[in-house]
Write a protein that holds these residues in place. Structure first.
Motif, PDB file in Angstrom:
ATOM      1  N   LYS A   1     -14.389 -99.579   6.345  1.00 13.12           N
ATOM      2  CA  LYS A   1     -15.196-100.563   7.065  1.00 13.12           C
ATOM      3  C   LYS A   1     -16.055-101.264   6.700  1.00 13.12           C
ATOM      4  CE  LYS A   1     -19.811 -98.045   7.908  1.00 13.12           C
ATOM      5  NZ  LYS A   1     -20.177 -97.182   8.748  1.00 13.12           N
ATOM      6  N   ASN A   2     -16.651-101.289   5.699  1.00 16.45           N
ATOM      7  CA  ASN A   2     -16.859-102.251   5.058  1.00 16.45           C
ATOM      8  C   ASN A   2     -16.226-103.663   4.372  1.00 16.45           C
ATOM      9  OD1 ASN A   2     -19.816-101.069   5.830  1.00 16.45           O
ATOM     10  ND2 ASN A   2     -19.020-100.028   3.438  1.00 16.45           N
ATOM     11  N   GLY A  19     -19.208-103.190  11.328  1.00 16.62           N
ATOM     12  CA  GLY A  19     -20.234-103.471  11.965  1.00 16.62           C
ATOM     13  C   GLY A  19     -21.060-102.072  12.846  1.00 16.62           C
ATOM     14  N   ASP A  42     -22.399 -99.021  12.524  1.00 17.89           N
ATOM     15  CA  ASP A  42     -22.859 -98.767  11.490  1.00 17.89           C
ATOM     16  C   ASP A  42     -24.261 -97.656  11.854  1.00 17.89           C
ATOM     17  OD1 ASP A  42     -21.900 -99.464   9.300  1.00 17.89           O
ATOM     18  OD2 ASP A  42     -23.252-100.856   9.088  1.00 17.89           O
ATOM     19  N   LYS A  43     -25.138 -98.035  13.131  1.00 15.29           N
ATOM     20  CA  LYS A  43     -25.653 -97.160  13.555  1.00 15.29           C
ATOM     21  C   LYS A  43     -24.750 -96.017  14.231  1.00 15.29           C
ATOM     22  CE  LYS A  43     -29.344 -99.641  12.912  1.00 15.29           C
ATOM     23  NZ  LYS A  43     -29.609 -99.580  12.017  1.00 15.29           N
ATOM     24  N   ASP A  67     -22.488 -94.450  13.208  1.00 15.65           N
ATOM     25  CA  ASP A  67     -22.112 -93.482  11.954  1.00 15.65           C
ATOM     26  C   ASP A  67     -23.474 -92.610  12.307  1.00 15.65           C
ATOM     27  OD1 ASP A  67     -19.918 -92.425  10.098  1.00 15.65           O
ATOM     28  OD2 ASP A  67     -21.419 -94.168   8.644  1.00 15.65           O
ATOM     29  N   GLN A  68     -24.568 -93.379  11.641  1.00 14.77           N
ATOM     30  CA  GLN A  68     -25.928 -92.856  11.258  1.00 14.77           C
ATOM     31  C   GLN A  68     -26.202 -91.918  12.650  1.00 14.77           C
ATOM     32  OE1 GLN A  68     -28.649 -95.658  10.830  1.00 14.77           O
ATOM     33  NE2 GLN A  68     -27.216 -96.990   9.452  1.00 14.77           N
TER      34      GLN A  68
END
Length: 735
Positions: free
Chosen positions: A2-3, A414, A416-417, A419-420
Motif C-alpha cells: 500500500k505504500n 493512504g 492508514d487509519k 489499518d490502525q
C-alpha cells in the motif's frame, strides 16, 4: 504494497547519464563503481540493490536482494522526462527470480503528472514468484495526457532475489531511445492551481433541502464530466469547477433559482456542436444509460441536459478511456490529492461525487447490487461531509465501496487509519469460518505452537466478551465483498487483531466445556502471516495413489504444463486445485488439454466511453483443442479462496469434455480490475469488465457454482482431512 504509490511520490529527480549509443542506460552497462548502481538507476524501498555480472545479455544486470525477514520491498528505478507524444506506452524487460515468496517480483511502469500517478502497473496481479530463469515480461498502459515523468523499475516484494536486464521502453511501438523529444505544454487543467491549498467550502448547517440540492448537483456534475465535449477536451479542471460553482449554488433559496443556476453553468461551458457520430444505445445492450433522473427535472433544465446527451463527447476523453488490451475503464487524470490525508469538506464531497459517478457510468455490475445505486448518493452526502477525522472519512469511503458488492473493491493507498483501527497486533493462529464458526486452522509460527494454548479445530466463541456473530454483524459494512462466504473469509483474520498486546478469548476445544484464556498478540513482522492459504514450496504436481494426478495452480510454472500432460496422460483422472490464486495464466495452454474440440467458455461485457452507462456483449472466446486431449476425468477444486483469475480459470476448465467442479461458491469477483483514486491519496478498484458464460449467465457475486458442493467440517479440520480432495478421488474412482 500500500505504500508503493506514496513512496514513488517522494522520489527526487536524478540526472540520467547516457550510454555511448543510447540516451538511457536501460541495460545496466554503465556504472561508477564495481557494485554501485548503474548511472541513472536509483534505490527505492528497503532492500539491497547491486549490479551483478549475471546478465541476460551484455555484461551487467541489476539485482534486488531481500532482507532475511523478507517483510518489505525494494526497487531499482530509473526516471526520464515524459517529453513524448503518443497513446500507449509499453515496458519490456527480462527478469530472473530465485526463491521469491510471501510477495511477488515484477517490472514496474509508472507515469506521473500534476504531482500524482496517472498510470501505474507493477505486475502484482500476475503473482510472479518461486524460481524462474530469465524470462521476458511486458507491461502496456494507456499513455496519459498531462504526463510529466516516466518511471521504469524492477520490484521485489517479500522474500527472495531478483535480477533485471534489457529494459525497453516504447511509445506507440517506437523505442524511446530513438524517439525525438517534444516540448510539452501544460494543459489547462494543470495550469489551474486555484484550490491547491483547499476547496474553501464549508457546510455550516446541512439541512434536508441542502442534501437534496447536493444530490442533484452531484448527478449534474458527473453527467457533464463524462458527456460535455468541452470537459472531455480537458479544457476544465472539473474538480475545481465544482468548488467555483458551489458557493453560489449553496446560496439558492428555491428550486427555480437552483435550476436556473445549473442551466447558466452549463451555458458557460461553451456552445456544443451538433454531434453527427452519436449513436443510439444498442438495442441488444445488457445495460443501458439510466437517464430517468433527467426526465424528473423541470423543462428547461431537462432540455439542456438532453441537449448535452444528444451531442455528447465522442472519442478521446480527458477523464475516461478504455484500456487498449482488455477494454476495462481507465479513469485518467484523477488527482488523488495525496498530500492531504484528511481532505476538507469540499474535497470530501468531491470524493463522493467522483466515486458515485464512476460506478454509475462505468461499473459493469451495477445491476447486481442488492440496493439501488440511485439512493446511495443522497445517503452518503452527510457521512462524507460530517466526517470529523481521517478515520471517519476512510470508514465512509470503505462503506460505500462495500455497497457495490465487488470483492475486487477495497481501500488501499493512504488508508492508514483503518489499518490502525483494525489493530496493529496479530494473533499467532490462522482462523477460518467453518460451519459458521470461527475455527483455528493453523499456526503461523511452528515455534509458538506449544505456547499458544489452542489446538487445530478449536472454536473461538467470544473475543473480549463479545460474541463472534455480533462482531461480524458490526464490522460487515466495512468489508467489501461480492458474497457472504468471501466477506467472512476477509473478516476472520481481523477479528483477532488489536492495538493491545493481548485479547481475552472464550473457546471450545473438542467436547470440553467453554474455556477462557488470554491470547498474546504480536506485531505483524514477528509472525509468518499468510492471508488466505500457506505457501507451497513443493512441485505443483504429483501422482496420488490409485493412479490419480494432482495439480495445484498456486505455484504452477509454464514449464510444468508439458510435463503434466506427459506424465498424467494415462491416469484415471486429474485433480486441479484452484483453492488459491494461479501463479501462471493457464486457461488456454492447460485448458486446451481437456477439450477434444474447440469450445466456447466465456464472453465479456464492456462499457462505452461514447455512451456512458451502456454495456454490450463481446463474442464468445473459445478454448482451442491443440492436439491430443485427456481422456479421463477432470476434477476442479474451488472455494471462497478462488478469486478473479482463479474463477476465470475454473470457467475455462469447466468447458472440458469431462469436468466436475467440487467445493463451494467462489469469491464472485471476476474481470480485469480498474483503479480509482480518491482525495486523501486513497486507492480502490473495481471489476472493470463483465465476465459471463457463453449463454450470458453471470459469475459476478454468484461465483463458480460447484457441480458437487463439499465444505470443510470442524471434525475434518481436527483430523487433518482434506474433505474436498477426498471427494474428488471418490468421484474419479467411481464407475
Amino acid at each position: 504494497m500500500k505504500n508503493v504509490l506514496m513512496a514513488l511520490l517522494t522520489i527526487v529527480s536524478l540526472n540520467c547519464l547516457g550510454q555511448e549509443t543510447d540516451k538511457f542506460n536501460f541495460g545496466f552497462e554503465y556504472q561508477k563503481g564495481e557494485k554501485s548502481l548503474s548511472d541513472g538507476w536509483f534505490k527505492w524501498g528497503n532492500y539491497e540493490l547491486t549490479i551483478t555480472n549475471m546478465p541476460h545479455s551484455g555484461k551487467k544486470s541489476g539485482k534486488i536482494t531481500s532482507s532475511p525477514a523478507g517483510n518489505s520491498f525494494g526497487s531499482i528505478a530509473y526516471k526520464i522526462p515524459a517529453n513524448y507524444e503518443g497513446t500507449t506506452i509499453k515496458l519490456e524487460g527480462f527478469m530472473k527470480i530465485k526463491n521469491v515468496e510471501n510477495g511477488f517480483a515484477g517490472l514496474l511502469l509508472r507515469v506521473d503528472g500534476n504531482g500524482t500517478s496517472l498510470a501505474f502497473d507493477n505486475m502484482q496481479n500476475q503473482n510472479v514468484r518461486g524460481t524462474r530463469d530469465w524470462q521476458k515480461y511486458t507491461i502496456t498502459l494507456d499513455y496519459p495526457e498531462g504526463a510529466e515523468s516516466i518511471f521504469i523499475a524492477g520490484i521485489l516484494s517479500g522474500k527472495g532475489e531478483v535480477w533485471f536486464d534489457d529494459f525497453v521502453l516504447s511509445i506507440d511501438g517506437k523505442n524511446v531511445q530513438t524517439l525525438k523529444e517534444v516540448e510539452k505544454k501544460l494543459s489547462k487543467v494543470q495550469l489551474d492551481k486555484e484550490f491547491d491549498r483547499g476547496s474553501q467550502i464549508e457546510f455550516t448547517n446541512l439541512t434536508i433541502k441542502d442534501i437534496d440540492n447536493l444530490e442533484l448537483l452531484g448527478r449534474v456534475w458527473g453527467f457533464l464530466k463524462y458527456h460535455h465535449p468541452e470537459v472531455a477536451k480537458g479544457n476544465y479542471n472539473w474538480d475545481y469547477e465544482l468548488f467555483r460553482f458551489l458557493p453560489k449554488y449553496l446560496a439558492v433559496e428555491n428550486n427555480n433559482e437552483r435550476d436556473k443556476l445549473l442551466v447558466e453553468w452549463i451555458n458557460l461551458l461553451g456552445k456544443i456542436k451538433e454531434c453527427s457520430k452519436c449513436k443510439p444505445t444498442d438495442k441488444n445492450a445488457l445495460l443501458k444509460p439510466d437517464l430517468a433522473w433527467v426526465n424528473d427535472q423541470d423543462e428547461v433544465l431537462r432540455n439542456k441536459l438532453f441537449h448535452v446527451y444528444n451531442n455528447r463527447s465522442q472519442g478521446i476523453h480527458y477523464y475516461i478511456g478504455m484500456t487498449s488490451n482488455v477494454g476495462n475503464p481507465n479513469f485518467k487524470n484523477e488527482n488523488p490529492y495525496a498530500n492531504t490525508p484528511f481532505p476538507d469538506e469540499g474535497f470530501r464531497l468531491l470524493s463522493l461525487y467522483r466515486y458515485w459517478n464512476m460506478i454509475n457510468y462505468f461499473f459493469p455490475y451495477k445491476h447486481l447490487m442488492d440496493e439501488d445505486w440511485n439512493v446511495k448518493l443522497k445517503a452518503y452526502i452527510p457521512l462524507f461531509i460530517k466526517a470529523k477525522d481521517e478515520l471517519e472519512y476512510e470508514l465512509a469511503v470503505v462503506q460505500i465501496i462495500g455497497d457495490i458488492q465487488d470483492t475486487h473493491a477495497n481501500l488501499w493507498g493512504g488508508a492508514d487509519k483503518i489499518d490502525q483501527w483494525k489493530g496493529l497486533n496479530y494473533a499467532p493462529v490462522h482462523v477460518r469460518f467453518i460451519e459458521n464458526q470461527l475455527v483455528v486452522t493453523d499456526y503461523y509460527n511452528e515455534e509458538l505452537k506449544n505456547v499458544v494454548g489452542l489446538k487445530i479445530g478449536d472454536i473461538i466463541t467470544k473475543i473480549n466478551g463479545n460474541l463472534i456473530a455480533k462482531m461480524v454483524e458490526e464490522k460487515s459494512k466495512y468489508y467489501p465483498a461480492s458474497n457472504e462466504p468471501t466477506r467472512l473469509r476477509d473478516i476472520s483474520a481481523d477479528l483477532l487483531r488489536s492495538n493491545s498486546n493481548s485479547i481475552e478469548i472464550e473457546f471450545v476445544s473438542g467436547n470440553s466445556n467453554p474455556q477462557r484464556k488470554t491470547l498474546k498478540l504480536y506485531p505483524k513482522d514477528n509472525l509468518n502471516i499468510y492471508r488466505w492459504y500457506p505457501k507451497n514450496k513443493g512441485k505443483s504436481y504429483k501422482l496420488l495413489d490409485r493412479n490419480i494426478g494432482y495439480v495445484t495452480l498456486q505455484n504452477i510454472k509454464e514449464e510444468d504444463i508439458s510435463k503434466i500432460k506427459s506424465e498424467f496422460s494415462d491416469t484415471e483422472g486429474i485433480i486441479i486445485d484452484i483453492r488459491n490464486y494461479p501463479s501462471t495464466f493457464v486457461p488456454f495452454n492447460l485448458g486446451s488439454y481437456f477439450v477434444s474440440t474447440s469450445r466456447p467458455f466465456v464472453k465479456f461485457t464492456r462499457g462505452n466511453v461514447n455512451n456512458p452507462g451502456e454495456f454490450t456483449f463481446t463474442g464468445n472466446l473459445n478454448i482451442p483443442n491443440q492436439g491430443k486431449s485427456f481422456k479421463g476425468k477432470l476434477i476442479v477444486l474451488v472455494n471462497e479462496l478462488s478469486q478473479s483469475q482463479a474463477e476465470y480459470t475454473s470457467m475455462a476448465f469447466r468447458a472440458g469434455d469431462s469436468t466436475t467442479i467440487i467445493g463451494s461458491t467462489t469469491a464472485g469477483a471476476d474481470g480485469n480490475v480498474s483503479v480509482i483514486m480518491l482525495p486523501g491519496g486513497l486507492r480502490t478498484m473495481i471489476s472493470g469488465i463483465g465476465i459471463n458464460y457463453p449463454n450470458g449467465e453471470e459469475t459476478q457475486r454468484i461465483g463458480i457454482v460447484p457441480d458437487i458442493e463439499v465444505k470443510p467440517t470442524i471434525d475434518g479440520i481436527r483430523k487433518g482431512k482434506d474433505e474436498l480432495l477426498a471427494k474428488a478421488i471418490e468421484v474419479i474412482l467411481k464407475e
